[in-house]
Motif scaffolding. Structure first.
Motif, PDB file in Angstrom:
ATOM      1  N   LYS A 156     -21.369 105.629 123.429  1.00  0.00           N
ATOM      2  CA  LYS A 156     -21.286 106.497 122.259  1.00  0.00           C
ATOM      3  C   LYS A 156     -22.019 107.708 122.581  1.00  0.00           C
ATOM      4  CE  LYS A 156     -21.572 107.404 117.340  1.00  0.00           C
ATOM      5  NZ  LYS A 156     -21.402 106.911 116.135  1.00  0.00           N
ATOM      6  N   MET A 157     -23.587 107.494 122.903  1.00  0.00           N
ATOM      7  CA  MET A 157     -24.427 108.343 123.165  1.00  0.00           C
ATOM      8  C   MET A 157     -24.223 109.401 124.081  1.00  0.00           C
ATOM      9  SD  MET A 157     -28.486 107.847 124.141  1.00  0.00           S
ATOM     10  CE  MET A 157     -28.755 107.113 122.753  1.00  0.00           C
ATOM     11  N   LEU A 158     -23.541 108.694 125.612  1.00  0.00           N
ATOM     12  CA  LEU A 158     -23.105 109.546 126.592  1.00  0.00           C
ATOM     13  C   LEU A 158     -22.137 110.530 126.219  1.00  0.00           C
ATOM     14  CD1 LEU A 158     -23.572 106.757 129.339  1.00  0.00           C
ATOM     15  CD2 LEU A 158     -24.966 108.748 128.844  1.00  0.00           C
ATOM     16  N   ALA A 159     -20.923 109.805 125.337  1.00  0.00           N
ATOM     17  CA  ALA A 159     -19.890 110.713 125.147  1.00  0.00           C
ATOM     18  C   ALA A 159     -20.089 111.729 124.267  1.00  0.00           C
ATOM     19  CB  ALA A 159     -18.809 109.611 124.440  1.00  0.00           C
ATOM     20  N   GLU A 160     -20.923 111.682 123.177  1.00  0.00           N
ATOM     21  CA  GLU A 160     -21.340 112.661 122.038  1.00  0.00           C
ATOM     22  C   GLU A 160     -22.443 113.533 122.479  1.00  0.00           C
ATOM     23  OE1 GLU A 160     -19.260 113.160 119.762  1.00  0.00           O
ATOM     24  OE2 GLU A 160     -18.407 111.242 119.830  1.00  0.00           O
ATOM     25  N   PHE A 161     -23.287 113.151 123.484  1.00  0.00           N
ATOM     26  CA  PHE A 161     -24.071 114.014 124.223  1.00  0.00           C
ATOM     27  C   PHE A 161     -23.357 115.115 125.161  1.00  0.00           C
ATOM     28  CE2 PHE A 161     -28.391 111.660 123.619  1.00  0.00           C
ATOM     29  CZ  PHE A 161     -28.298 111.726 122.044  1.00  0.00           C
ATOM     30  N   ALA A 162     -22.203 114.548 125.971  1.00  0.00           N
ATOM     31  CA  ALA A 162     -21.419 115.232 126.643  1.00  0.00           C
ATOM     32  C   ALA A 162     -20.604 116.418 126.197  1.00  0.00           C
ATOM     33  CB  ALA A 162     -20.704 114.346 127.714  1.00  0.00           C
ATOM     34  N   TYR A 163     -19.841 115.688 124.859  1.00  0.00           N
ATOM     35  CA  TYR A 163     -19.341 116.639 124.064  1.00  0.00           C
ATOM     36  C   TYR A 163     -20.107 117.783 123.544  1.00  0.00           C
ATOM     37  CZ  TYR A 163     -17.007 118.785 120.050  1.00  0.00           C
ATOM     38  OH  TYR A 163     -16.499 119.643 119.269  1.00  0.00           O
ATOM     39  N   GLY A 218     -12.519 118.925 123.885  1.00  0.00           N
ATOM     40  CA  GLY A 218     -13.223 118.641 124.942  1.00  0.00           C
ATOM     41  C   GLY A 218     -13.983 117.134 124.849  1.00  0.00           C
ATOM     42  N   HIS A 219     -13.309 116.356 123.984  1.00  0.00           N
ATOM     43  CA  HIS A 219     -13.555 115.186 123.765  1.00  0.00           C
ATOM     44  C   HIS A 219     -13.814 114.318 125.009  1.00  0.00           C
ATOM     45  CE1 HIS A 219     -14.279 111.513 121.556  1.00  0.00           C
ATOM     46  NE2 HIS A 219     -13.166 110.774 121.981  1.00  0.00           N
ATOM     47  N   TRP A 220     -14.897 113.413 125.124  1.00  0.00           N
ATOM     48  CA  TRP A 220     -14.974 112.207 126.142  1.00  0.00           C
ATOM     49  C   TRP A 220     -14.748 110.899 125.522  1.00  0.00           C
ATOM     50  CZ3 TRP A 220     -17.283 113.383 131.172  1.00  0.00           C
ATOM     51  CH2 TRP A 220     -17.588 114.693 131.492  1.00  0.00           C
ATOM     52  N   ARG A 221     -13.887 110.186 126.079  1.00  0.00           N
ATOM     53  CA  ARG A 221     -13.587 108.915 125.864  1.00  0.00           C
ATOM     54  C   ARG A 221     -13.926 107.911 126.877  1.00  0.00           C
ATOM     55  NH1 ARG A 221     -11.372 106.342 121.784  1.00  0.00           N
ATOM     56  NH2 ARG A 221     -10.175 104.253 122.099  1.00  0.00           N
ATOM     57  N   ILE A 222     -15.150 107.243 127.236  1.00  0.00           N
ATOM     58  CA  ILE A 222     -15.807 106.734 128.254  1.00  0.00           C
ATOM     59  C   ILE A 222     -15.216 105.358 128.251  1.00  0.00           C
ATOM     60  CG2 ILE A 222     -17.689 105.811 129.072  1.00  0.00           C
ATOM     61  CD1 ILE A 222     -19.072 108.507 128.162  1.00  0.00           C
ATOM     62  N   ASP A 223     -14.950 104.607 129.390  1.00  0.00           N
ATOM     63  CA  ASP A 223     -14.488 103.286 129.452  1.00  0.00           C
ATOM     64  C   ASP A 223     -15.748 102.579 129.457  1.00  0.00           C
ATOM     65  OD1 ASP A 223     -13.728 100.914 130.101  1.00  0.00           O
ATOM     66  OD2 ASP A 223     -13.024 101.388 132.180  1.00  0.00           O
ATOM     67  N   PRO A 224     -15.979 101.605 128.559  1.00  0.00           N
ATOM     68  CA  PRO A 224     -17.360 101.194 128.550  1.00  0.00           C
ATOM     69  C   PRO A 224     -17.492  99.979 129.595  1.00  0.00           C
ATOM     70  CG  PRO A 224     -16.255 100.959 126.433  1.00  0.00           C
ATOM     71  CD  PRO A 224     -15.271 101.481 127.313  1.00  0.00           C
ATOM     72  N   ALA A 225     -16.414  99.420 130.148  1.00  0.00           N
ATOM     73  CA  ALA A 225     -16.669  98.415 131.156  1.00  0.00           C
ATOM     74  C   ALA A 225     -16.973  99.317 132.573  1.00  0.00           C
ATOM     75  CB  ALA A 225     -15.193  97.692 131.314  1.00  0.00           C
ATOM     76  N   SER A 226     -16.790 100.465 132.461  1.00  0.00           N
ATOM     77  CA  SER A 226     -17.064 101.152 133.869  1.00  0.00           C
ATOM     78  C   SER A 226     -18.498 101.727 134.283  1.00  0.00           C
ATOM     79  CB  SER A 226     -16.020 102.333 134.166  1.00  0.00           C
ATOM     80  OG  SER A 226     -16.509 103.324 133.268  1.00  0.00           O
ATOM     81  N   LEU A 227     -19.034 101.559 132.980  1.00  0.00           N
ATOM     82  CA  LEU A 227     -20.682 102.225 133.051  1.00  0.00           C
ATOM     83  C   LEU A 227     -21.557 101.222 133.933  1.00  0.00           C
ATOM     84  CD1 LEU A 227     -22.631 104.242 132.018  1.00  0.00           C
ATOM     85  CD2 LEU A 227     -23.187 102.775 129.969  1.00  0.00           C
ATOM     86  N   THR A 228     -22.061 102.022 135.018  1.00  0.00           N
ATOM     87  CA  THR A 228     -23.099 101.229 135.824  1.00  0.00           C
ATOM     88  C   THR A 228     -24.238 102.010 136.137  1.00  0.00           C
ATOM     89  OG1 THR A 228     -21.752 101.846 137.914  1.00  0.00           O
ATOM     90  CG2 THR A 228     -21.386  99.750 136.985  1.00  0.00           C
ATOM     91  N   PRO A 229     -25.479 101.685 136.361  1.00  0.00           N
ATOM     92  CA  PRO A 229     -25.853 100.282 136.218  1.00  0.00           C
ATOM     93  C   PRO A 229     -25.971  99.738 135.039  1.00  0.00           C
ATOM     94  CG  PRO A 229     -27.713 101.611 136.549  1.00  0.00           C
ATOM     95  CD  PRO A 229     -26.499 102.351 136.758  1.00  0.00           C
ATOM     96  N   ALA A 230     -26.135  98.573 134.547  1.00  0.00           N
ATOM     97  CA  ALA A 230     -26.282  98.030 133.115  1.00  0.00           C
ATOM     98  C   ALA A 230     -27.730  98.569 132.523  1.00  0.00           C
ATOM     99  CB  ALA A 230     -26.368  96.551 133.368  1.00  0.00           C
TER     100      ALA A 230
END
Length: 590
Positions: free
Chosen positions: A29-36, A70-82
């Motif tokens: 959520k942080m990455l998506a909203e900060f990117a927005y 300009g919304h970002w919807r990030i796939d949680p499973a795709s985020l690397t590294p942990a």
């Protein structure tokens, strides 16, 4: 013999696995909203892939879909590294994020409190089917908070025990204590039907309770008629009232009474309580000097006193307008009575931090239950964004129960929400802030949306700065407290509160779970606006003055305000959302 301390307890549901799951969700959520908000700028890398160089030894990679505004919807499973939000902040705060050290320190605390609340919510989360069966008050305790703000349950000032007792996710009905304040220190206001405080107290307090309160005052040699009564939040009593109103307590101008006999549940705002035992009685809104979702949650004296006048004015607009009254049947949950207790020193000093000028008072709001027709039920708009542990959305459950095709159900939703909001904007030049907690969707027996209830008037109504004939009857008391905005910006309250703040998330959810393409979702919203335009051709100039269909709108930013604009500093006035650039408007189209 020495006394052993009570056993220490962990917050409910807190263990390593639960923490790791919640932390990963919060980082996404942080990455998506900060990117927005363009606080960070991930770089494209392959089909739907992005990379964010955080530090020489940390580059995040993920897949994301871009959406409306300009919304970002990030796939949680795709985020690397942990990793987790705190490792990210530690590596990014003074580089990628550009944060001051004090902001970083406070933000970590606020994020930790948010994560702890998320873990508690996850520990006993219900299925979408079970959530759909809950009543309005009970459903509030299962909501996960503001979808846009990352640190949405920070509640700075609450201890772990406070959160266990008073956070909405604790779902614990509690009784509220009352106090008596001498009339030379307190002021009462009410709508015409509650012009005298005794009329309010007759509705809110049974004869036995009032008798107990009066007996306490008489036992101290005080005349009950010389005092105003109001409930207080126990946390506020301990942390703020006793320390800062000690002089009034010493001379008996403020007298602690007892708790009343009603049990109440806190709503998502934390400071507002629904009466769980007597739903016909008023909702109470109390000042709470905690910092949560950008602001200190107090009650400004001037606005508290003006609330009933604002309600009377808005109710009169609705009652005299056949479209709002008969066609929309919009429910306006008015703030019908209030007591304010100004601080004897702070309230005379406008230059001091605003948190010290909103310490003690109460607003009584009309309850929702008695305003529903037989068979109707209500849920906050925020609830439509909720997904259960299996990933199923409450919206999908309601659509299935309705038996309607998804696009037809969505047409009903937009027809319930938009016409009253648009009519208040175009006809009267006023906007509510229809975000997920202020806007309440009313459903029929088949879970089809049928109409709108709206609340929070004195804090969240804004008026056109361009004079309109319809403003001629606005009382001076109302005019003095309502904020005014240029017509071109007034539309932002609908964009930011409803379209960006709720529909930006609901649209991709409907695409994934209902099979409604996101473009079709926004086309349905646009058509509902145009349908309203066709119904009121005489307001054509207002549609142009308050233009919701412009090609681009300003990007309002909530997280950027906390990170870069106001931070956690004290200031004499409440902060407002930051503006950063523009975004395409999905409602601009054919």
């Amino acid at each position: 013999m020495p006394q052993h301390p009570a056993a220490l307890r962990l917050p409910h549901g807190l263990d390593q696995d639960a923490w790791d799951r919640a932390a990963r969700q919060l980082l996404v959520k942080m990455l998506a909203e900060f990117a927005y908000e363009e606080i960070i700028r991930p770089e494209p890398e392959g089909p739907d892939g992005y990379r964010l160089a955080v530090a020489p030894d940390l580059t995040l990679r993920f897949r994301a879909r871009r959406g409306a505004y300009g919304h970002w919807r990030i796939d949680p499973a795709s985020l690397t590294p942990a990793t987790d939000p705190f490792h990210f902040l530690a590596r990014a705060h003074d580089g990628v994020l550009g944060l001051a050290g004090d902001t970083t320190g406070h933000l970590i605390r606020e994020l930790t409190a948010t994560l702890t609340a998320d873990v508690r919510l996850a520990a006993d989360a219900l299925s979408a089917a079970d959530l759909a069966d809950l009543g309005y008050a009970e459903l509030e305790g299962h909501q996960t908070g503001h979808p846009w703000l990352v640190a949405n349950k920070g509640r700075l000032g609450f201890s772990a025990v406070d959160a266990e007792r008073w956070a909405p996710e604790a779902r614990t009905p509690r009784r509220l204590p009352w106090i008596a304040v001498h009339r030379d220190r307190a002021v009462y206001r009410g709508v015409r039907a509650l012009a005298e405080p005794d009329r309010l107290y007759a509705q809110e307090l049974g004869p036995a309770t009032r008798g107990r309160f009066e007996a306490i005052l008489r036992a101290q040699g005080r005349e009950p008629a010389d005092h105003l009564l109001l409930p207080v939040h126990p946390w506020q009593w301990d942390e703020t009232i006793v320390p800062l109103f000690a002089a009034d307590l010493a001379r008996g101008a403020i007298v602690p009474l007892e708790a009343d006999d009603d049990v109440r549940l806190p709503q998502q705002s934390v400071r507002t309580f629904l009466n769980a035992g007597r739903p016909d009685r008023h909702t109470v809104k109390l000042p709470l000097s905690v910092l949560n979702t950008l602001v200190w949650r107090g009650l400004p004296t001037e606005r508290t006193l003006a609330a009933p006048a604002v309600t009377s004015w808005v109710h009169a607009l609705r009652d005299d307008d056949p479209f709002l009254r008969d066609d929309c049947r919009v429910i306006l949950l008015g703030e019908v009575a209030s007591v304010a207790v100004p601080h004897p020193v702070y309230d005379a000093l406008p230059q001091v931090p605003y948190q010290y000028r909103e310490l003690l008072g109460c607003i009584w709001r009309e309850p929702l239950g008695p305003r529903l027709d037989h068979g109707e039920r209500a849920r906050t708009l925020a609830a439509l964004l909720h997904t259960d542990p299996s990933g199923r959305a409450l919206t999908a459950e309601l659509v299935e129960r309705s038996g309607l095709p998804p696009t037809v159900w969505l047409r009903h939703l937009f027809a319930a929400l938009l016409p009253p909001l648009l009519h208040f904007l175009y006809r009267y030049g006023i906007v509510f802030s229809p975000h997920g907690e202020n806007a309440v969707v009313v459903f029929d027996t088949d879970d089809v949306p049928v109409r709108l209830a709206i609340k929070d008037f004195v804090d969240d109504i804004n008026v056109s700065a361009e004079p309109l004939p319809e403003h001629a009857g606005m009382p001076e008391e109302v005019r003095a407290v309502l904020l005014t905005e240029d017509p071109s910006f007034l539309t932002q309250f609908i964009h930011a509160g409803l379209f960006v703040g709720v529909f930006r998330y609901l649209a991709p959810l409907c695409e994934e779970q209902l099979g409604v393409p996101e473009d079709d979702f926004w086309a349905l919203v646009r058509e509902e606006i145009r349908r309203h335009h066709r119904r009121f051709p005489g307001l054509k100039n207002r549609f142009e003055t308050f233009d919701l269909l412009t090609p681009r709108i300003e990007r309002l930013c909530l997280n950027r305000n906390r990170l870069h604009l106001d931070g956690y500093r004290d200031r004499p006035d409440r902060p407002h959302a930051a503006v950063h650039g523009t975004v395409p408007n999905p409602l601009h189209g054919p």
